[in-house]
Motif scaffolding. Structure first.
Motif, PDB file in Angstrom:
ATOM      1  N   PRO A  95       0.817  -1.221   0.000  1.00 37.90           N
ATOM      2  CA  PRO A  95       0.000   0.000   0.000  1.00 37.90           C
ATOM      3  C   PRO A  95       0.844   1.262   0.000  1.00 37.90           C
ATOM      4  N   VAL A  96       0.388   2.259  -0.730  1.00 43.02           N
ATOM      5  CA  VAL A  96       1.054   3.568  -0.769  1.00 43.02           C
ATOM      6  C   VAL A  96       0.138   4.571  -0.086  1.00 43.02           C
ATOM      7  N   PRO A  97       0.518   5.074   1.089  1.00 40.16           N
ATOM      8  CA  PRO A  97      -0.356   6.027   1.785  1.00 40.16           C
ATOM      9  C   PRO A  97      -0.357   7.384   1.093  1.00 40.16           C
ATOM     10  N   VAL A  98      -1.520   7.990   1.025  1.00 35.73           N
ATOM     11  CA  VAL A  98      -1.654   9.329   0.451  1.00 35.73           C
ATOM     12  C   VAL A  98      -2.585  10.140   1.340  1.00 35.73           C
ATOM     13  N   LYS A  99      -2.529  11.432   1.172  1.00 41.98           N
ATOM     14  CA  LYS A  99      -3.506  12.297   1.822  1.00 41.98           C
ATOM     15  C   LYS A  99      -4.000  13.293   0.786  1.00 41.98           C
ATOM     16  N   THR A 100      -5.173  13.813   1.020  1.00 36.62           N
ATOM     17  CA  THR A 100      -5.789  14.719   0.058  1.00 36.62           C
ATOM     18  C   THR A 100      -5.384  16.149   0.359  1.00 36.62           C
ATOM     19  N   ASP A 101      -4.874  16.833  -0.654  1.00 37.27           N
ATOM     20  CA  ASP A 101      -4.523  18.250  -0.537  1.00 37.27           C
ATOM     21  C   ASP A 101      -5.761  19.077  -0.864  1.00 37.27           C
ATOM     22  N   PRO A 106      -8.411  21.123  -9.040  1.00 40.27           N
ATOM     23  CA  PRO A 106      -9.085  20.071  -8.291  1.00 40.27           C
ATOM     24  C   PRO A 106      -8.175  19.498  -7.206  1.00 40.27           C
ATOM     25  N   LYS A 107      -8.788  18.897  -6.198  1.00 35.91           N
ATOM     26  CA  LYS A 107      -8.015  18.306  -5.113  1.00 35.91           C
ATOM     27  C   LYS A 107      -7.101  17.212  -5.669  1.00 35.91           C
ATOM     28  N   LYS A 108      -5.985  17.001  -5.037  1.00 38.08           N
ATOM     29  CA  LYS A 108      -5.068  15.964  -5.511  1.00 38.08           C
ATOM     30  C   LYS A 108      -4.475  15.202  -4.325  1.00 38.08           C
ATOM     31  N   TRP A 109      -3.928  14.036  -4.617  1.00 41.98           N
ATOM     32  CA  TRP A 109      -3.248  13.246  -3.595  1.00 41.98           C
ATOM     33  C   TRP A 109      -1.815  13.726  -3.462  1.00 41.98           C
ATOM     34  N   VAL A 110      -1.326  13.709  -2.239  1.00 42.12           N
ATOM     35  CA  VAL A 110       0.089  13.982  -1.989  1.00 42.12           C
ATOM     36  C   VAL A 110       0.647  12.847  -1.133  1.00 42.12           C
ATOM     37  N   ASP A 111       1.929  12.585  -1.276  1.00 34.39           N
ATOM     38  CA  ASP A 111       2.559  11.485  -0.557  1.00 34.39           C
ATOM     39  C   ASP A 111       2.648  11.782   0.939  1.00 34.39           C
ATOM     40  N   VAL A 112       2.711  10.705   1.713  1.00 41.46           N
ATOM     41  CA  VAL A 112       2.939  10.789   3.154  1.00 41.46           C
ATOM     42  C   VAL A 112       4.412  10.509   3.412  1.00 41.46           C
ATOM     43  N   ASP A 113       5.031  11.283   4.292  1.00 37.80           N
ATOM     44  CA  ASP A 113       6.443  11.110   4.621  1.00 37.80           C
ATOM     45  C   ASP A 113       6.698   9.690   5.127  1.00 37.80           C
ATOM     46  N   LYS A 114       7.749   9.049   4.626  1.00 37.94           N
ATOM     47  CA  LYS A 114       8.056   7.661   5.000  1.00 37.94           C
ATOM     48  C   LYS A 114       8.286   7.475   6.494  1.00 37.94           C
ATOM     49  N   GLU A 115       8.714   8.524   7.163  1.00 39.63           N
ATOM     50  CA  GLU A 115       8.929   8.427   8.607  1.00 39.63           C
ATOM     51  C   GLU A 115       7.615   8.299   9.370  1.00 39.63           C
TER      52      GLU A 115
END
Length: 200
Positions: A95-101, A106-115
């Motif tokens: 799984p690749v975690p994302v959060k919504t900006d 339009p809204k987009k996904w951004v990556d979550v810091d690996k830490e």
């Protein structure tokens, strides 16, 4: 992913959600086994099973490997080897975690810091750590530091939540992305959405 596969994957996520709720209940002393050692052991068992659910869910997505492993499930539950075989079939299986900006339209996904989340390598290490609590220590051997586990509970819990709260699954055929939301607006249960890559 076919609808039946979607149902099975979301069922794995539902089990994770319920196990995480059980962890939270015991960790915050809303409920107890009446002995701190068994409280910690209970939580570690749930974390171990959560990681197994992550592995099982990804076997659903990678149907070819699922078929290959179907006869082995009763004898092989070791996440390390399941992850290894999944990676051979689909290097992007985890799984690749994302959060919504919400600041852009339009809204987009951004990556979550690996830490901040449980990486694939950490998942295997945590799984092995939890597994060591499944047996009683030999009184003449090295002893398990139960307080180490107590200290790690909030860290591992938070990292699992950050991994799964909203995550993307890459299909083995790479033709679709699958976005999972663990807390659906309608009923609070996990929901899934299919997306095509931008270059399709």
């Amino acid at each position: 992913m076919e609808n039946n596969d979607l149902y099975i994957y979301l069922k794995e996520m539902w089990h994770i959600k319920k196990r995480m709720e059980a962890i939270q209940t015991v960790a915050t002393n809303k409920n107890s086994t009446l002995f701190q050692y068994t409280n910690i052991e209970f939580i570690m068992l749930q974390i171990r099973k959560v990681i197994e659910h992550i592995a099982m869910g990804n076997l659903v997505v990678n149907k070819d490997l699922y078929s290959k492993y179907n006869d082995k499930f009763s004898s092989n539950w070791n996440v390390k080897y399941i992850f290894k075989d999944l990676e051979r079939l689909n290097p992007q299986f985890y799984p690749v975690p994302v959060k919504t900006d919400d600041t852009v339209k339009p809204k987009k996904w951004v990556d979550v810091d690996k830490e901040m989340y449980l990486t694939k390598q950490e998942a295997i290490k945590v799984y092995n750590k939890c597994s060591s609590l499944m047996h009683v220590s030999n009184p003449y051997g090295s002893q398990i530091d139960i307080y180490y586990y107590q200290k790690m509970i909030p860290i591992w819990y938070t990292k699992i939540m950050n991994l799964l709260n909203q995550h993307i699954i890459h299909m083995a055929d790479r033709e679709q992305l699958y976005c999972i939301v663990m807390n659906g607006d309608e009923d609070g249960n996990p929901h899934g959405y299919v997306f095509m890559p931008a270059n399709q």
